[in-house]
Design an enzyme around this catalytic site. Structure first.
Site, PDB file in Angstrom:
ATOM      1  N   LYS A  42       0.825  -1.209   0.000  1.00  0.00           N
ATOM      2  CA  LYS A  42       0.000   0.000   0.000  1.00  0.00           C
ATOM      3  C   LYS A  42       0.861   1.261   0.000  1.00  0.00           C
ATOM      4  O   LYS A  42       0.603   2.210   0.721  1.00  0.00           O
ATOM      5  CB  LYS A  42      -0.941  -0.016   1.201  1.00  0.00           C
ATOM      6  CG  LYS A  42      -1.877  -1.217   1.195  1.00  0.00           C
ATOM      7  CD  LYS A  42      -2.896  -1.151   2.287  1.00  0.00           C
ATOM      8  CE  LYS A  42      -3.813  -2.349   2.344  1.00  0.00           C
ATOM      9  NZ  LYS A  42      -4.226  -2.926   1.123  1.00  0.00           N
ATOM     10  N   CYS A  43       1.869   1.269  -0.828  1.00  0.00           N
ATOM     11  CA  CYS A  43       2.858   2.342  -0.881  1.00  0.00           C
ATOM     12  C   CYS A  43       2.798   3.020  -2.247  1.00  0.00           C
ATOM     13  O   CYS A  43       2.394   2.419  -3.232  1.00  0.00           O
ATOM     14  CB  CYS A  43       4.250   1.711  -0.648  1.00  0.00           C
ATOM     15  SG  CYS A  43       5.641   2.821  -0.848  1.00  0.00           S
ATOM     16  N   GLY A  44       3.237   4.257  -2.298  1.00  0.00           N
ATOM     17  CA  GLY A  44       3.314   4.963  -3.573  1.00  0.00           C
ATOM     18  C   GLY A  44       4.261   4.303  -4.560  1.00  0.00           C
ATOM     19  O   GLY A  44       4.169   4.523  -5.760  1.00  0.00           O
ATOM     20  N   PHE A  45       5.169   3.465  -4.046  1.00  0.00           N
ATOM     21  CA  PHE A  45       6.123   2.762  -4.909  1.00  0.00           C
ATOM     22  C   PHE A  45       5.682   1.328  -5.228  1.00  0.00           C
ATOM     23  O   PHE A  45       6.415   0.593  -5.898  1.00  0.00           O
ATOM     24  CB  PHE A  45       7.508   2.734  -4.257  1.00  0.00           C
ATOM     25  CG  PHE A  45       8.138   4.087  -4.110  1.00  0.00           C
ATOM     26  CD1 PHE A  45       8.601   4.779  -5.214  1.00  0.00           C
ATOM     27  CD2 PHE A  45       8.255   4.679  -2.858  1.00  0.00           C
ATOM     28  CE1 PHE A  45       9.178   6.038  -5.082  1.00  0.00           C
ATOM     29  CE2 PHE A  45       8.832   5.932  -2.714  1.00  0.00           C
ATOM     30  CZ  PHE A  45       9.284   6.619  -3.831  1.00  0.00           C
ATOM     31  N   THR A  46       4.502   0.923  -4.757  1.00  0.00           N
ATOM     32  CA  THR A  46       4.055  -0.461  -4.941  1.00  0.00           C
ATOM     33  C   THR A  46       4.033  -0.868  -6.413  1.00  0.00           C
ATOM     34  O   THR A  46       4.287  -2.030  -6.744  1.00  0.00           O
ATOM     35  CB  THR A  46       2.673  -0.683  -4.285  1.00  0.00           C
ATOM     36  OG1 THR A  46       2.795  -0.407  -2.884  1.00  0.00           O
ATOM     37  CG2 THR A  46       2.173  -2.105  -4.467  1.00  0.00           C
TER      38      THR A  46
END
Length: 160
Positions: free
Chosen positions: A34-38
């Protein structure tokens, strides 16, 4: 010492020795769902598919230490990765990569390749460590480094 001296638990909870990867070029990444980099899972999987037959492997280590962006169980993480990004590279049990409960592998990786300005702590999800076929840490890459940007170095280590 090398990465081959460490044991870790895979995402199914079985302890394995990293010596099983001896002779392979590795990219070790702390990941989160659930990360901006996922979306980097897509680039990681592409790298893996492009080079898996040439002694290359990616090792994904989920961590919930950054913004609680990996809250799920190991089973939920595994399902998310397979269903959303078709992840076929090796995934491991959720771990701490910083602090008093960090796994010994990450203590070693951080000692071998410090971050920007000599810092050792992992700053965020999707920090990447490139390991040569002898188990030596070659380079550390920050979260914003896309998997495709590491490809030239991977090719070089693979003798391409």
């Amino acid at each position: 010492m090398s990465v081959y001296d460490y044991k870790v638990k895979n995402i199914e909870g079985q302890e394995i020795s990293l010596s099983k990867y001896e002779g392979k070029v590795l990219l070790i990444v702390n990941v989160a769902s659930k990360c901006g980099f996922t979306s980097q899972y897509e680039g990681l999987e592409k790298l893996f598919q492009d080079y898996k037959d040439e002694e290359f492997m990616i090792l994904g280590f989920p961590s919930n230490q950054f913004g609680s962006q990996e809250p799920g169980s190991n089973k939920e993480i595994q399902e998310f990765c397979r269903l959303t990004y078709g992840v076929d590279f090796d995934m491991f049990a959720k771990v701490d990569v910083n602090g008093e409960n960090e796994i010994p592998l990450y203590t070693y990786l951080k000692k071998e390749a410090s971050g920007i300005f000599g810092t050792t702590g992992i700053k965020w999800n999707f920090t990447k460590f490139l390991i040569d076929s002898k188990g030596k840490v070659i380079e550390r890459y920050g979260s914003s480094t896309k998997p495709s940007e590491i490809e030239p170095e991977i090719k070089k280590l693979l003798g391409k």
